[in-house]
Design a protein around this motif. Structure first.
Motif, PDB file in Angstrom:
ATOM      1  N   SER A 145     106.069 -40.597 -31.255  1.00 21.88           N
ATOM      2  CA  SER A 145     104.708 -40.875 -30.802  1.00 21.88           C
ATOM      3  C   SER A 145     104.014 -39.600 -30.338  1.00 21.88           C
ATOM      4  CB  SER A 145     104.741 -41.902 -29.667  1.00 21.88           C
ATOM      5  OG  SER A 145     103.463 -42.076 -29.103  1.00 21.88           O
ATOM      6  N   PHE A 146     104.747 -38.773 -29.602  1.00 23.89           N
ATOM      7  CA  PHE A 146     104.181 -37.506 -29.132  1.00 23.89           C
ATOM      8  C   PHE A 146     103.850 -36.594 -30.313  1.00 23.89           C
ATOM      9  CE2 PHE A 146     105.320 -36.898 -24.399  1.00 23.89           C
ATOM     10  CZ  PHE A 146     105.049 -38.231 -24.137  1.00 23.89           C
ATOM     11  N   ALA A 147     104.732 -36.579 -31.313  1.00 22.09           N
ATOM     12  CA  ALA A 147     104.497 -35.741 -32.492  1.00 22.09           C
ATOM     13  C   ALA A 147     103.237 -36.189 -33.228  1.00 22.09           C
ATOM     14  CB  ALA A 147     105.707 -35.800 -33.420  1.00 22.09           C
ATOM     15  N   GLN A 148     103.051 -37.498 -33.315  1.00 21.44           N
ATOM     16  CA  GLN A 148     101.860 -38.027 -33.975  1.00 21.44           C
ATOM     17  C   GLN A 148     100.601 -37.682 -33.190  1.00 21.44           C
ATOM     18  OE1 GLN A 148     102.097 -42.219 -34.755  1.00 21.44           O
ATOM     19  NE2 GLN A 148     100.351 -42.224 -36.152  1.00 21.44           N
ATOM     20  N   ALA A 149     100.749 -37.549 -31.876  1.00 22.49           N
ATOM     21  CA  ALA A 149      99.604 -37.193 -31.036  1.00 22.49           C
ATOM     22  C   ALA A 149      99.297 -35.701 -31.088  1.00 22.49           C
ATOM     23  CB  ALA A 149      99.872 -37.612 -29.592  1.00 22.49           C
ATOM     24  N   GLY A 150     100.185 -34.927 -31.719  1.00 19.66           N
ATOM     25  CA  GLY A 150      99.922 -33.506 -31.899  1.00 19.66           C
ATOM     26  C   GLY A 150     100.335 -32.620 -30.748  1.00 19.66           C
ATOM     27  N   THR A 151     101.293 -33.058 -29.930  1.00 17.74           N
ATOM     28  CA  THR A 151     101.739 -32.233 -28.807  1.00 17.74           C
ATOM     29  C   THR A 151     102.661 -31.117 -29.291  1.00 17.74           C
ATOM     30  OG1 THR A 151     103.750 -33.514 -28.343  1.00 17.74           O
ATOM     31  CG2 THR A 151     101.691 -34.285 -27.341  1.00 17.74           C
ATOM     32  N   ASN A 152     102.914 -30.179 -28.405  1.00 21.51           N
ATOM     33  CA  ASN A 152     103.954 -29.192 -28.668  1.00 21.51           C
ATOM     34  C   ASN A 152     105.313 -29.886 -28.636  1.00 21.51           C
ATOM     35  OD1 ASN A 152     102.177 -26.993 -28.851  1.00 21.51           O
ATOM     36  ND2 ASN A 152     102.187 -26.705 -26.620  1.00 21.51           N
ATOM     37  N   ALA A 153     106.360 -29.155 -29.006  1.00 22.30           N
ATOM     38  CA  ALA A 153     107.709 -29.727 -28.961  1.00 22.30           C
ATOM     39  C   ALA A 153     107.990 -30.226 -27.548  1.00 22.30           C
ATOM     40  CB  ALA A 153     108.737 -28.684 -29.369  1.00 22.30           C
ATOM     41  N   PRO A 154     108.383 -31.481 -27.393  1.00 20.44           N
ATOM     42  CA  PRO A 154     108.558 -32.056 -26.058  1.00 20.44           C
ATOM     43  C   PRO A 154     109.863 -31.641 -25.401  1.00 20.44           C
ATOM     44  CG  PRO A 154     109.125 -33.681 -27.703  1.00 20.44           C
ATOM     45  CD  PRO A 154     108.640 -32.470 -28.457  1.00 20.44           C
ATOM     46  N   CYS A 155     109.909 -31.790 -24.092  1.00 26.17           N
ATOM     47  CA  CYS A 155     111.140 -31.630 -23.321  1.00 26.17           C
ATOM     48  C   CYS A 155     111.730 -33.019 -23.110  1.00 26.17           C
ATOM     49  CB  CYS A 155     110.863 -30.973 -21.972  1.00 26.17           C
ATOM     50  SG  CYS A 155     110.247 -29.285 -22.077  1.00 26.17           S
ATOM     51  N   LEU A 156     112.996 -33.180 -23.438  1.00 21.54           N
ATOM     52  CA  LEU A 156     113.673 -34.464 -23.288  1.00 21.54           C
ATOM     53  C   LEU A 156     114.565 -34.430 -22.061  1.00 21.54           C
ATOM     54  CD1 LEU A 156     114.725 -35.100 -27.015  1.00 21.54           C
ATOM     55  CD2 LEU A 156     112.570 -35.682 -25.879  1.00 21.54           C
TER      56      LEU A 156
END
Length: 275
Positions: A37-48
């Motif tokens: 979902s974050f990738a589709q929103a165009g964010t930078n690589a997330p922290c998990l």
């Protein structure tokens, strides 16, 4: 401040979702689905931020690229579970030296976590989605925020677990790690310091996202921690010898790790074991 020509003001918009159930429940985000979902929103690589050593459940945070943020007026987003409220500001982990000795301070701190989780079995802890954005963007989102959050949660992005099962599982987990660390302190195997670092890391991951020092990172890498957790969905230590406490692929302690754990400049502390 809501007018761009006067200034730039960003605020946080947070929406929580709680379960509708006959018993207390805990919600955990599915990291694979939220990451997508974050990738589709165009964010930078997330922290998990994984809960315990669970490979696919926990929290996610990410920033938006500067060029994208300037257009959509969104800066940062995060999805996390409200179970953090249980321990936020309420606990202090024992020092490595206390764990190595398995002294009263070690047991007191670990028992505090167990008590907090025991009390938590009676309550529900939902999930929360937060967004940092401009006032204009937040004002535009408010009328549809509840509807969007409901659709987001209903898209199988959250797993709901009965609180009694969730907390009892981790209580048992902590108790077993405490018991193992007590044995380490009594038997003092040749890998006692490295095993102490591993035990403390595993305890911390249950309630927080711990910072890995270089010594702990070396132990985790030697045990193939990350790939193993991803493959099995949770970390296992099948190579621990139940009698000698030797661990395959875990090196014996050297002077640097002994000094790091015990703060005795390479010499092991001597403790009198009392029955």
């Amino acid at each position: 401040m809501s007018k761009p020509e006067n200034s730039e003001c960003v605020i946080d918009l947070g929406i929580s979702a709680s379960p509708e159930a006959d018993e207390s429940m805990v919600g955990l985000w599915n990291l694979t689905k939220v990451d997508a979902s974050f990738a589709q929103a165009g964010t930078n690589a997330p922290c998990l931020f994984n809960v315990g050593t669970l490979a696919d459940h926990g929290a996610v945070s990410a920033e938006y690229p500067i060029d994208c943020a300037s257009v959509i007026q969104m800066r940062y987003c995060m999805a996390y579970s409200l179970i953090f409220e249980i321990v936020h500001g309420n606990i202090q982990f024992p020092e490595n030296s206390d764990a190595y000795a398995a002294n009263g301070t070690f047991h007191a701190h670990i028992n505090q976590i167990i008590n907090l989780y025991t009390d938590a079995k009676q309550s529900s802890y939902g999930v929360r989605d937060e967004l940092r954005a401009s006032i204009q963007t937040v004002k535009a989102l408010l009328p549809i925020a509840k509807e969007k959050m409901a659709a987001y949660v209903n898209a199988k992005t959250v797993i709901w677990i009965p609180s009694r099962i969730y907390f009892e599982y981790w209580i048992r987990h902590i108790q077993e790690l405490k018991f193992l660390q007590t044995r380490v302190a009594k038997q003092r195997p040749s890998n006692a310091c490295n095993l102490t670092l591993l035990n403390m890391y595993l305890i911390k991951t249950i309630v927080t996202s711990p910072h890995e020092d270089s010594f702990t990172r070396f132990v985790l890498q030697a045990l193939n921690f990350q790939p193993s957790s991803q493959h099995f969905g949770v970390f296992f230590l099948p190579t621990l010898h139940h009698h000698t406490l030797a661990v395959h692929q875990m090196e014996q302690d050297d002077d640097t790790v002994i000094q790091h754990v015990t703060s005795t400049h390479g010499k092991r502390k001597q403790y009198n074991n009392r029955r």
